[in-house]
Scaffold this motif. Structure first.
Motif, PDB file in Angstrom:
ATOM      1  N   THR A 144       0.813  -1.217   0.000  1.00 28.27           N
ATOM      2  CA  THR A 144       0.000   0.000   0.000  1.00 28.27           C
ATOM      3  C   THR A 144       0.843   1.262   0.000  1.00 28.27           C
ATOM      4  OG1 THR A 144      -0.158   0.074   2.417  1.00 28.27           O
ATOM      5  CG2 THR A 144      -1.821  -1.224   1.241  1.00 28.27           C
ATOM      6  N   HIS A 145       2.151   1.129   0.105  1.00 30.91           N
ATOM      7  CA  HIS A 145       3.027   2.296   0.227  1.00 30.91           C
ATOM      8  C   HIS A 145       3.747   2.580  -1.094  1.00 30.91           C
ATOM      9  CE1 HIS A 145       2.466   2.709   4.536  1.00 30.91           C
ATOM     10  NE2 HIS A 145       2.677   1.409   4.675  1.00 30.91           N
ATOM     11  N   SER A 146       4.146   3.831  -1.252  1.00 27.26           N
ATOM     12  CA  SER A 146       4.880   4.260  -2.441  1.00 27.26           C
ATOM     13  C   SER A 146       6.267   3.631  -2.477  1.00 27.26           C
ATOM     14  CB  SER A 146       5.018   5.781  -2.452  1.00 27.26           C
ATOM     15  OG  SER A 146       5.870   6.202  -1.391  1.00 27.26           O
ATOM     16  N   LEU A 147       6.910   3.719  -3.642  1.00 29.26           N
ATOM     17  CA  LEU A 147       8.269   3.198  -3.782  1.00 29.26           C
ATOM     18  C   LEU A 147       9.217   3.890  -2.817  1.00 29.26           C
ATOM     19  CD1 LEU A 147      10.246   1.378  -5.317  1.00 29.26           C
ATOM     20  CD2 LEU A 147      10.544   3.227  -6.975  1.00 29.26           C
ATOM     21  N   LEU A 175      13.223   8.831  -6.920  1.00 29.67           N
ATOM     22  CA  LEU A 175      12.572   9.685  -5.933  1.00 29.67           C
ATOM     23  C   LEU A 175      12.371  11.096  -6.476  1.00 29.67           C
ATOM     24  CD1 LEU A 175      14.529   8.681  -2.694  1.00 29.67           C
ATOM     25  CD2 LEU A 175      12.561   7.551  -3.757  1.00 29.67           C
ATOM     26  N   ASP A 176      11.284  11.746  -6.012  1.00 30.61           N
ATOM     27  CA  ASP A 176      11.095  13.153  -6.353  1.00 30.61           C
ATOM     28  C   ASP A 176      11.816  14.027  -5.327  1.00 30.61           C
ATOM     29  OD1 ASP A 176       9.483  13.443  -4.045  1.00 30.61           O
ATOM     30  OD2 ASP A 176       7.623  13.104  -5.170  1.00 30.61           O
ATOM     31  N   THR A 177      11.709  15.338  -5.475  1.00 32.51           N
ATOM     32  CA  THR A 177      12.487  16.262  -4.648  1.00 32.51           C
ATOM     33  C   THR A 177      12.186  16.106  -3.165  1.00 32.51           C
ATOM     34  OG1 THR A 177      12.543  17.859  -6.466  1.00 32.51           O
ATOM     35  CG2 THR A 177      13.044  18.692  -4.264  1.00 32.51           C
ATOM     36  N   LEU A 183      15.000  11.263   2.409  1.00 32.89           N
ATOM     37  CA  LEU A 183      16.113  10.317   2.413  1.00 32.89           C
ATOM     38  C   LEU A 183      17.360  10.952   3.011  1.00 32.89           C
ATOM     39  CD1 LEU A 183      17.484   7.633   1.551  1.00 32.89           C
ATOM     40  CD2 LEU A 183      17.947   8.736  -0.658  1.00 32.89           C
ATOM     41  N   PHE A 184      17.652  12.187   2.618  1.00 31.86           N
ATOM     42  CA  PHE A 184      18.836  12.863   3.148  1.00 31.86           C
ATOM     43  C   PHE A 184      18.709  13.106   4.646  1.00 31.86           C
ATOM     44  CE2 PHE A 184      20.281  14.935  -1.118  1.00 31.86           C
ATOM     45  CZ  PHE A 184      20.616  13.675  -1.570  1.00 31.86           C
TER      46      PHE A 184
END
Length: 243
Positions: A144-147, A175-177, A183-184
């Motif tokens: 159910t979760h995004s990549l 990933l988008d911005t 992530l960072f």
């Protein structure tokens, strides 16, 4: 980071040959605790071979590898994982039909005499997620979760246990911005915990955004190791290409 700090992992004189081809030629590489280190080079430069040797997927034909100054020899990736070296690959190796908690604790499920202790598993998975500042329901289905969220779950899985070195393979490619920013944030939190992070990327922007140190390989040989803040992008490209 002081240069006097002992590397958490160090490879000296690594050489790998495949029949007549030399994939790595006397390459040395080191990683310090609490640093993000980028390994740069064109395709065929030897990056994947070095990483496979460090993570137990292949053995160096010659050279040594140490963790905290102790020589290690990994026969397989499981031995590297037990030594605290974990990898999150670009192709996420999770099971979307299972819950977030099941994926995080896969292979390490808490058990009682009757079988899996589900309450304990959800509690331990929630603790791992909370430690990374992630608001993800451990009981929810991974599918159910995004990549991007699945990638964070993969990092959470890698971080469950005693981790010294985390290898991130092309973590920003899908990933988008906003997702890259999250992530960072996680990467910087892991730095604060003293984890050494190997950041693999073909993109220069994330390397200069998050990496403290860069090592460049070309044609299976070491070009050099540099502090990112002291290396201009044009110079990095020149070192990678040799022209």
């Amino acid at each position: 980071m002081s240069e006097k700090t002992r590397p958490v992992v160090e490879v000296v004189g690594a050489t790998v040959r495949f029949l007549a081809e030399t994939a790595l030629d006397d390459v040395s590489f080191r990683m310090f605790p609490g640093e993000v280190h980028s390994l740069m080079g064109e395709n065929g430069a030897g990056k994947s071979t070095l990483i496979k040797g460090m993570t137990g997927a292949l053995r160096f034909d010659s050279g040594t590898m140490t963790i905290d100054g102790e020589v290690v020899h990994f026969a397989n990736p499981a031995e590297a994982q037990r030594a605290g070296i974990r990898t999150v690959y670009q192709e996420i190796d999770l099971l979307p039909n299972l819950s977030v908690a099941e994926n995080i604790m896969l292979g390490r499920e808490p058990r009682r005499w009757w079988g899996i202790d589900w309450k304990a598993m959800h509690r331990e998975a929630a603790a791992v997620l909370a430690e990374l500042g992630l608001d993800i329901d451990p009981a929810s289905s991974l599918a159910t979760h995004s990549l991007a969220v699945q990638q964070l779950v993969a990092i959470s899985r890698a971080m469950s246990g005693d981790v010294r070195v985390l290898v991130l393979d092309e973590p920003t490619s899908s990933l988008d911005t906003d997702e890259v920013a999250e992530l960072f944030r996680i990467i910087r939190a892991l730095k604060d915990r003293g984890v050494a992070i190997l950041f693999i990327s073909h993109f220069l922007d994330p390397v200069y955004e998050v990496c403290d140190r860069v090592t460049v390989l070309r044609n299976g040989r070491l070009v050099g190791e540099y502090l990112t803040r002291e290396l201009l992008r044009i110079d990095l490209v020149q070192k990678m290409l040799g022209r």
